[in-house]
Design an enzyme around this catalytic site. Structure first.
Site, PDB file in Angstrom:
ATOM      1  N   ASP A  46       0.836  -1.204   0.000  1.00  0.00           N
ATOM      2  CA  ASP A  46       0.000   0.000   0.000  1.00  0.00           C
ATOM      3  C   ASP A  46       0.874   1.259   0.000  1.00  0.00           C
ATOM      4  OD1 ASP A  46       0.899  -0.133   2.617  1.00  0.00           O
ATOM      5  OD2 ASP A  46      -1.089   0.060   3.533  1.00  0.00           O
ATOM      6  N   ASP A  85      -0.947  -6.188   0.053  1.00  0.00           N
ATOM      7  CA  ASP A  85      -1.330  -5.554   1.320  1.00  0.00           C
ATOM      8  C   ASP A  85      -2.837  -5.424   1.472  1.00  0.00           C
ATOM      9  OD1 ASP A  85       0.744  -4.907   3.047  1.00  0.00           O
ATOM     10  OD2 ASP A  85       1.290  -3.106   1.941  1.00  0.00           O
ATOM     11  N   GLU A 116      -1.278  -5.305   8.719  1.00  0.00           N
ATOM     12  CA  GLU A 116      -0.673  -4.595   9.855  1.00  0.00           C
ATOM     13  C   GLU A 116      -1.629  -4.669  11.049  1.00  0.00           C
ATOM     14  OE1 GLU A 116       0.345  -0.520   8.870  1.00  0.00           O
ATOM     15  OE2 GLU A 116       1.187  -1.098   6.946  1.00  0.00           O
ATOM     16  N   GLU A 183       9.384  -4.209  10.173  1.00  0.00           N
ATOM     17  CA  GLU A 183       9.786  -2.907   9.611  1.00  0.00           C
ATOM     18  C   GLU A 183      10.360  -2.023  10.712  1.00  0.00           C
ATOM     19  OE1 GLU A 183       6.934  -0.979   7.057  1.00  0.00           O
ATOM     20  OE2 GLU A 183       8.133   0.848   6.934  1.00  0.00           O
TER      21      GLU A 183
HETATM   22  O1  KIV Z   1       3.543  -1.060   1.583  1.00  0.00           O
HETATM   23  C1  KIV Z   1       4.693  -1.492   1.471  1.00  0.00           C
HETATM   24  O2  KIV Z   1       5.370  -1.333   0.453  1.00  0.00           O
HETATM   25  C2  KIV Z   1       5.251  -2.230   2.601  1.00  0.00           C
HETATM   26  C3  KIV Z   1       6.747  -2.329   2.636  1.00  0.00           C
HETATM   27  C4  KIV Z   1       7.318  -1.042   3.083  1.00  0.00           C
HETATM   28  C5  KIV Z   1       7.184  -3.452   3.464  1.00  0.00           C
HETATM   29  O3  KIV Z   1       4.557  -2.658   3.457  1.00  0.00           O
END
Ligand code: KIV
Length: 266
Positions: A46, A85, A116, A183
């Site tokens: 995302d 994501d 997340e 992260e």
């Molecule tokens: O959204 C994304 O690209 C991510 C990476 C930073 C791991 O979650």
């Protein structure tokens, strides 16, 4: 074409100490290029809200955006495992998490969904895993919480927070998570988590001892405006074509020379 990358293959790589190279992509052309360069996991992150859409955070990204970009990436990809994501508030309840993960897989071609939100993840991961939906749990800095945490900061530096993250990682593995993504986590904590779980751990700003590395494509190509994150590196600075920059990234992840000490948090 060599055999498609599966979760089993990633586990075998962890067991053999072979590093996993992961990069983000948001369209078919770059997906094809990354796949040909030997990237094992393509993440439709995302982060597209920032590097494609020009927002200052990932919060405005919608499920429709994720499905659109995921479909494009799936068309360009042949071999890499496609991880996508779940955007902000795509998992407010177990029911909605199931609906949205199904949509990412059926309409978007996702093979793994990433989410997340450490505390509330457990029940959702359990239910997704029960229905054979592969899941990656994203721990450490969670950019979707930027307004709550007040900025993009290293997470898990204090001993209580570090212990909570380690416990959470082990609970997520027991709940059925297939991958973890860490992260902006101190190197020592990331190493402890990586050694404490059997599932592969992909790091970004989490040091060289994770089982694999991920970066945002626009960061490694040096096209992200403003100051690059400390944990990233512009692989175009050696010159040459984009394909060569991606190949350099893959080679350095495999050799363990990226990330180097200057990309790591204490
Ligand atoms: O959204 C994304 O690209 C991510 C990476 C930073 C791991 O979650």
């Amino acid at each position: 074409m060599t055999a498609p990358i599966t979760l089993n293959r990633l586990r075998e790589m962890k067991a053999r100490g072979e590093k996993i190279a992961c990069l983000t992509a948001y369209d078919a052309s770059f997906a094809r290029l990354l796949d040909k360069a030997g990237v094992e996991v393509i993440l439709v992150g995302d982060s597209l809200g920032m590097v494609i859409q020009g927002h200052s955070t990932t919060v405005p990204v919608t499920m429709d955006d994720m499905v659109y970009h995921s479909r494009a990436v799936a068309r360009g990809n042949e071999r890499a495992l496609l991880m996508v994501d779940m955007p902000f508030m795509a998992c407010p309840t177990v029911e909605l998490a199931l609906v949205n993960a199904t949509r990412l897989m059926q309409a978007g071609g996702a093979q793994v969904v990433k989410l997340e939100g450490s505390g509330v993840q457990l029940e959702i991961v359990t239910e997704l895993a029960r229905r054979s939906i592969p899941v990656c749990a994203h721990l450490g800095l969670q950019p979707q919480s930027v307004h709550k945490i007040g900025g993009y900061r290293v997470q898990g530096r204090e001993s209580a927070a570090a212990k909570a993250m380690l416990d959470n990682a082990m609970q997520l593995e027991r709940a059925g998570a297939d991958l973890l993504l860490l992260e902006c986590v101190p190197e020592s904590l990331a190493t402890e988590i990586t050694e404490s779980v059997a599932i592969p751990v992909i790091g970004i700003g989490a040091g060289p001892r994770c089982d694999g590395q991920v970066l945002v494509l626009h960061d490694i190509l040096g096209v992200t405006p403003g100051k690059a994150p400390r944990f990233s590196r512009n692989f175009m600075s050696g010159g040459g074509a984009i394909g060569e920059a991606v190949a350099r990234y893959v080679a350095e992840v495999k050799a363990g020379s990226f990330p180097a000490q200057q990309h790591v948090f204490e």
